[in-house]
Design a protein around this motif. Structure first.
Motif, PDB file in Angstrom:
ATOM      1  N   ALA A 121      12.803   0.652  12.446  1.00 11.27           N
ATOM      2  CA  ALA A 121      12.657   1.434  13.681  1.00 11.27           C
ATOM      3  C   ALA A 121      11.287   2.079  13.663  1.00 11.27           C
ATOM      4  O   ALA A 121      10.542   1.950  12.695  1.00 11.27           O
ATOM      5  CB  ALA A 121      13.750   2.501  13.772  1.00 11.27           C
ATOM      6  N   TYR A 153       0.861  -1.173   0.000  1.00 15.02           N
ATOM      7  CA  TYR A 153       0.000   0.000   0.000  1.00 15.02           C
ATOM      8  C   TYR A 153       0.899   1.224   0.000  1.00 15.02           C
ATOM      9  O   TYR A 153       1.344   1.701   1.039  1.00 15.02           O
ATOM     10  CB  TYR A 153      -0.926  -0.018   1.226  1.00 15.02           C
ATOM     11  N   ALA A 154       1.197   1.733  -1.195  1.00 15.61           N
ATOM     12  CA  ALA A 154       2.336   2.623  -1.360  1.00 15.61           C
ATOM     13  C   ALA A 154       2.114   4.076  -0.973  1.00 15.61           C
ATOM     14  O   ALA A 154       3.040   4.762  -0.602  1.00 15.61           O
ATOM     15  CB  ALA A 154       2.831   2.575  -2.786  1.00 15.61           C
ATOM     16  N   ASP A 188      12.250   9.397   4.893  1.00 13.82           N
ATOM     17  CA  ASP A 188      10.852   8.965   4.953  1.00 13.82           C
ATOM     18  C   ASP A 188      10.694   8.141   6.231  1.00 13.82           C
ATOM     19  O   ASP A 188      11.201   7.019   6.327  1.00 13.82           O
ATOM     20  CB  ASP A 188      10.466   8.133   3.718  1.00 13.82           C
ATOM     21  N   PHE A 203       2.023   6.730  -2.646  1.00 21.37           N
ATOM     22  CA  PHE A 203       2.241   7.590  -3.817  1.00 21.37           C
ATOM     23  C   PHE A 203       3.113   6.900  -4.858  1.00 21.37           C
ATOM     24  O   PHE A 203       3.757   5.888  -4.579  1.00 21.37           O
ATOM     25  CB  PHE A 203       2.838   8.947  -3.432  1.00 21.37           C
TER      26      PHE A 203
HETATM   27  C1  LIG Z   1       1.168   4.335   3.718  1.00 22.32           C
HETATM   28  S1  LIG Z   1       2.488   3.239   4.110  1.00 22.32           S
HETATM   29  C2  LIG Z   1       3.854   4.062   3.371  1.00 22.32           C
HETATM   30  C3  LIG Z   1       4.061   3.585   1.974  1.00 22.32           C
HETATM   31  C4  LIG Z   1       5.298   4.093   1.283  1.00 22.32           C
HETATM   32  N1  LIG Z   1       5.151   5.462   0.854  1.00 22.32           N
HETATM   33  C5  LIG Z   1       5.661   3.171   0.091  1.00 22.32           C
HETATM   34  O1  LIG Z   1       6.152   3.667  -0.907  1.00 22.32           O
HETATM   35  O2  LIG Z   1       5.465   1.977   0.150  1.00 22.32           O
HETATM   36  C6  LIG Z   1       2.763   3.507   5.819  1.00 22.32           C
HETATM   37  C7  LIG Z   1       3.911   2.706   6.413  1.00 22.32           C
HETATM   38  O3  LIG Z   1       4.057   3.062   7.791  1.00 22.32           O
HETATM   39  C8  LIG Z   1       4.606   1.929   8.439  1.00 22.32           C
HETATM   40  N2  LIG Z   1       4.467   2.097   9.890  1.00 22.32           N
HETATM   41  C9  LIG Z   1       3.392   1.839  10.672  1.00 22.32           C
HETATM   42  N3  LIG Z   1       3.669   2.147  11.940  1.00 22.32           N
HETATM   43  C10 LIG Z   1       4.940   2.604  11.980  1.00 22.32           C
HETATM   44  C11 LIG Z   1       5.784   3.100  13.007  1.00 22.32           C
HETATM   45  N4  LIG Z   1       5.371   3.181  14.269  1.00 22.32           N
HETATM   46  N5  LIG Z   1       7.023   3.500  12.676  1.00 22.32           N
HETATM   47  C12 LIG Z   1       7.467   3.438  11.388  1.00 22.32           C
HETATM   48  N6  LIG Z   1       6.715   2.968  10.381  1.00 22.32           N
HETATM   49  C13 LIG Z   1       5.462   2.567  10.661  1.00 22.32           C
HETATM   50  C14 LIG Z   1       3.822   0.770   7.869  1.00 22.32           C
HETATM   51  O4  LIG Z   1       4.537  -0.449   8.060  1.00 22.32           O
HETATM   52  C15 LIG Z   1       3.728   1.193   6.396  1.00 22.32           C
HETATM   53  O5  LIG Z   1       4.776   0.608   5.673  1.00 22.32           O
END
Ligand SMILES: C[S@@+](CC[C@H](N)C(=O)[O-])C[C@H]1O[C@@H](n2cnc3c(N)ncnc32)[C@H](O)[C@@H]1O
Length: 426
Positions: free
Chosen positions: A239, A49-50, A76, A52
């Motif tokens: 992390a 679930y990217a 990021d 963007f």
């Molecule tokens: C909307 S997705 C980001 C997608 C990203 N832009 C890509 O290209 O795939 C949100 C991400 O936040 C991560 N996430 C959730 N809780 C987190 C936390 N406490 N710290 C860091 N990452 C976390 C999830 O594992 C997920 O991969």
């Protein structure tokens, strides 16, 4: 990704004319949304679930580079499959990607592999059943004992001295197990079932499994060869966004998409791949409950953050909703999410330099019939931390993951907006 593997990114998008703020003429109407099939930046190697698109991220960072200078550091803090870090790498810009989900980090590492590395493919492990295997192996939720043993031969052979797996071979494993366990997926792509009886489990002869994995590895290697990426400093870290392992004032640009308040459970969605990496999310809830937006309520949570007026109004609306558990479980879940978002913004503020830029891609949603204005919440919370809103672009999302949730359909949601918010550190 093979054509039968559905992408988790299901939203379709179009620009909302008249909803642009700031200098949209300079940037044009460019949607951040991934196309239905995105091959650029190897986005199709594994469904994620990217948030963007790769090309959008590349254009955004190259614009930032022309203002900030190419000697910048991009971060990021919710890097997922690494669209930001890959876009930065393709432009020769130093970047750091942080994600709490180790599956995401394996995919991000694979996408950043350079074709110059000689030994990417792995031969099948010799012998059978020599890998590290225990009777309670999490892979047994989907695979017979023999198939699990062969998968463990592979994961044991692939483990490097630092404990990580060769990213090509690991993603080959991810792709194969996802393909053969399709029957455990339901209508909600973020919920994966487990086998109910030993007969239900998948059996694949060892030789056939080896051949499938080798074919996937070769295909991934030839994709990597076509990318021809420069070798720049890209760091991928497992992390949490609430304690970033970075120095104060060390980042120039953040390009990110945090988890939304839509009850997507990233740990359950990737339970099979986490099992390959040795995590058993049904026996140990640590990882699952640490993810932002998790549907589990942490026992230790105290909700001590003070939220701004937009977040507070959302909590009041959820609490006052007449549906079951609104003032109990759902209120707590939203408080927990907003606490994690606030901690993430605190950490972003700590690691960013003066005048740095943050681009947040966020999607509004609904709790039942209550709008969840996530973009407004982010702007409110960020400005309270000294950030200045430079620009906001909105796009309408026709169909979102929320609408795949059957009970949620009862509330007949209208389209929701996705926003790209740009803030500058004052
Ligand atoms: C909307 S997705 C980001 C997608 C990203 N832009 C890509 O290209 O795939 C949100 C991400 O936040 C991560 N996430 C959730 N809780 C987190 C936390 N406490 N710290 C860091 N990452 C976390 C999830 O594992 C997920 O991969």
């Amino acid at each position: 990704m093979d054509s039968s593997t559905p992408s988790l990114a299901v939203a379709e998008q179009e620009a909302l004319p008249g909803l642009f703020h700031g200098s949209s003429s300079e940037r044009g109407v460019l949607s951040p949304k991934r196309p239905a099939v995105e091959t650029a930046g190897m986005a199709d190697v594994f469904p994620y679930y990217a948030g963007f698109a790769f090309e959008w991220a590349t254009k955004q960072l190259s614009r930032d580079g022309s203002h900030v200078g190419s000697d910048m550091t991009v971060l990021d803090p919710w890097n997922g499959s690494g669209t930001t870090t890959l876009a930065a790498q393709s432009l020769g810009i130093r970047s750091i990607g942080v994600d709490r989900n180790p599956v995401a980090n394996v995919i991000a590492r694979l996408r950043g592999e350079t074709s110059l590395k000689p030994q990417l493919t792995e031969a099948p492990p010799s012998g059978f059943g020599r890998g590290f295997y225990k009777a309670t192996d999490p892979l047994n939720a989907w695979f017979s004992d023999r198939t699990t043993r062969r998968l463990r031969d592979w994961t044991t052979a692939l483990r490097k001295a630092d404990g990580s797996l060769n990213a090509v071979a690991a993603v080959a494993l991810f792709r194969v197990i996802r393909r053969v366990t399709k029957k455990f997926e339901g209508s909600n792509p973020t919920w994966v079932k487990r086998s109910k009886s030993p007969e239900d489990r998948i059996r694949i002869p060892a030789r056939e499994l080896d051949e499938m994995l080798l074919t996937e590895q070769r295909a991934l290697c030839s994709r990597i060869a076509t990318q021809d990426l420069p070798k720049v400093g890209t760091t991928i870290l497992t992390a949490s966004s609430d304690s970033l392992p970075l120095r104060n004032n060390s980042v120039d640009v953040i390009l990110t998409s945090p988890p939304y308040l839509t009850r997507i459970d990233y740990a359950v969605a990737y339970a099979r791949e986490l099992a390959i990496l040795g995590h058993d999310i049904s026996a140990d809830r640590t990882l699952r409950s640490s993810l932002m937006g998790t549907t589990l309520i942490r026992k230790s949570e105290t909700f001590s953050h003070e939220f701004g007026p937009v977040a507070q109004e959302l909590l009041v609306n959820i609490c006052g909703h007449d549906s079951k558990a609104s003032s109990g479980y759902y209120l707590k879940q939203a408080q927990q999410y907003l606490t994690d978002l606030s901690s993430g913004l605190d950490e972003i503020s700590r690691v960013c330099k003066e005048k740095s830029l943050v681009h947040l891609v966020v999607q509004d949603s609904f709790y039942k019939d209550v709008p969840v204005p996530l973009a407004e919440i982010c702007i409110d919370e960020a400005t309270a931390r000294g950030w200045v809103l430079e620009e906001r672009e909105q796009f309408v999302v026709r169909r979102s993951l929320v609408t795949l949730n059957t009970p949620a359909r009862a509330y007949k949601k209208s389209n929701v907006a996705e926003s790209v918010i740009t803030l500058r550190r004052g």
